[in-house]
Motif scaffolding. Sequence first.
Motif, PDB file in Angstrom:
ATOM      1  N   LEU A  11      -6.883  -8.915 -55.292  1.00 29.61           N
ATOM      2  CA  LEU A  11      -6.586  -7.783 -54.614  1.00 29.61           C
ATOM      3  C   LEU A  11      -6.838  -6.498 -55.391  1.00 29.61           C
ATOM      4  O   LEU A  11      -7.458  -5.369 -54.723  1.00 29.61           O
ATOM      5  CB  LEU A  11      -5.196  -7.827 -53.940  1.00 29.61           C
ATOM      6  CG  LEU A  11      -4.780  -8.792 -53.075  1.00 29.61           C
ATOM      7  CD1 LEU A  11      -3.459  -8.788 -52.678  1.00 29.61           C
ATOM      8  CD2 LEU A  11      -5.900  -8.942 -51.966  1.00 29.61           C
ATOM      9  N   SER A  15      -9.625  -3.861 -54.023  1.00 33.64           N
ATOM     10  CA  SER A  15      -9.348  -2.340 -53.579  1.00 33.64           C
ATOM     11  C   SER A  15     -10.160  -1.286 -54.412  1.00 33.64           C
ATOM     12  O   SER A  15     -10.278  -0.329 -53.804  1.00 33.64           O
ATOM     13  CB  SER A  15      -7.826  -2.107 -53.600  1.00 33.64           C
ATOM     14  OG  SER A  15      -7.435  -2.361 -55.143  1.00 33.64           O
ATOM     15  N   PHE A  63      -1.935  -1.977 -47.863  1.00 32.17           N
ATOM     16  CA  PHE A  63      -3.051  -2.801 -47.491  1.00 32.17           C
ATOM     17  C   PHE A  63      -3.800  -2.213 -46.602  1.00 32.17           C
ATOM     18  O   PHE A  63      -5.251  -1.988 -46.356  1.00 32.17           O
ATOM     19  CB  PHE A  63      -2.590  -4.323 -47.103  1.00 32.17           C
ATOM     20  CG  PHE A  63      -1.685  -4.813 -47.961  1.00 32.17           C
ATOM     21  CD1 PHE A  63      -2.238  -5.428 -49.140  1.00 32.17           C
ATOM     22  CD2 PHE A  63      -0.333  -5.032 -47.718  1.00 32.17           C
ATOM     23  CE1 PHE A  63      -1.242  -5.964 -50.222  1.00 32.17           C
ATOM     24  CE2 PHE A  63       0.373  -5.591 -48.538  1.00 32.17           C
ATOM     25  CZ  PHE A  63      -0.075  -6.121 -49.937  1.00 32.17           C
ATOM     26  N   THR A 476      -2.594  -4.125 -55.681  1.00 32.01           N
ATOM     27  CA  THR A 476      -3.536  -3.331 -54.877  1.00 32.01           C
ATOM     28  C   THR A 476      -3.526  -1.925 -55.192  1.00 32.01           C
ATOM     29  O   THR A 476      -4.512  -1.139 -55.265  1.00 32.01           O
ATOM     30  CB  THR A 476      -3.227  -3.418 -53.448  1.00 32.01           C
ATOM     31  OG1 THR A 476      -3.211  -4.856 -52.984  1.00 32.01           O
ATOM     32  CG2 THR A 476      -4.075  -2.704 -52.457  1.00 32.01           C
TER      33      THR A 476
END
Length: 491
Positions: A11, A15, A63, A476
């Motif tokens: 992640l 990102s 997210f 993230t």
Amino acid sequence: MKKVAIIGGGLGGLSSAITLANKGFHVELFEKNQHFGGKLMPIQLSDYSFDFGPNTITMPSVFKRVIEQTGSRSEDYFEMIKLDNHTRNIFPDGTQFDFSSNQQVMLSQLQELDPTGAGNYHSFLKEITRLFKLSEQYFLPRTFRSWRDYVSPSLGAAMLRVRPLQTLDSFFQSYFSNPRIIEAYNRYATYIGSSPFQAPATFAMIAYLEMVEGVYYVKGGNVKIAESFASLAMKLGVGLHSESEVKRVLVSGKKATGIELQSGEKVMADYVIMNADLLKAYPELVPEKERPSFKNEKVDKLEPSISAFVVMVGINKRFPQLKHHTVYFSDDYRQEFNDIFIHKTYSDKPTIYICNSSHTDPDRSPKGDNLFILVNAPALPLDGNLQIDPVAYKELIFETLSSRGLDLTDHIVEEKIITPSDIASQFGAYRGALYGVSANRKKDAFLRPQNTSKDIKHLFFVGGSTHPGGGSPMVTISGLNVAHAIIELEQ
């Protein structure tokens, strides 16, 4: 157009890729596994679907931010479902205590189980909110690219205000009196791979995320987050390369200039981002002479976080006593942490966590429950030996559950065991640790490895083994932070 090579498609790497590509960078990402998402990995056993990686999702705005910064709608990519009453904690004496973001639900339980805690609950919520807001303002957005970041007066003042010298266990004892309630909250230490009897009270902010903001699940499986990130990255022109293992980082004149794949292909780049376990990947991909500030002996002295022993089980029925998240606590929680961190052994009386996502999303396993069963495990020793017989330990877990009224044996259709050794090999995790360095030592809790190499320019680090830490929202955030740092360098 500046080029960025990213090692690893977790992640954090995804990102970073999305953020940089959205700003016009040419991004190529290389992942050794078939899937993108790191530990957020889909596993299919016949009709039973599982997420290996984070089963508990918090901070949904993080997210969504990755998607929405591009002008896209997050709702077009995934659907977040809030689980108001999200975790059932079950103790050996039969006591049950459900975690909920509904304050009235919590108070009604506390009034019966812990009147002292009920009286303190509003002040407890106020304090964990304060801890989180301080972290959100002073710690989470930083990339710690130089020593100046560490000596910032504002940061120093903030650190003194987040209870750095108090342990998590001591913090929770100051608000609650029932030992079982304290144990339930102490489990938050495992979210950062640490012990509540050693980790600082700062991490009580995790309670804020679950008790105030709430716990979420993504319809179709939490893996949809990773799949959505990968899909958006490709739309933005990111080159996503699966089954492409990196052999080394190319360094010239103390500056990262690209990467070399195991195939021998070289990919030149202006910046390199390492979204891999820093403790393992950095020594493997960069010769020691190029990283004098991160010698091999330094790695061996660090205390790794906990690992996990996992059994995924497809069941031919549904167990009504199992919620989306259920925890069966050991009758000696302190001893369990002593076993893991002091004696470096597996507990023979483990606390057992079960995720049953089919409780919320029956389509994940239409013929019965899909049980993701996890027990905390010590990191592998330096020699890499597993220390236990996986089948025998699985049987101990099943026997423990049976003694607590959950007899699975006669209902098992599918089964898969994942050990710390599997975690080490599948994800390149140092000694199988889930979160890099543990937060048991004050220095490691607050001064995690920074997001840039001290020795090699234009080499950045993202993921759970670097700042701001482990857990899907934090990795993230690390990807977003590093991407913004690179964008600033080019402005």
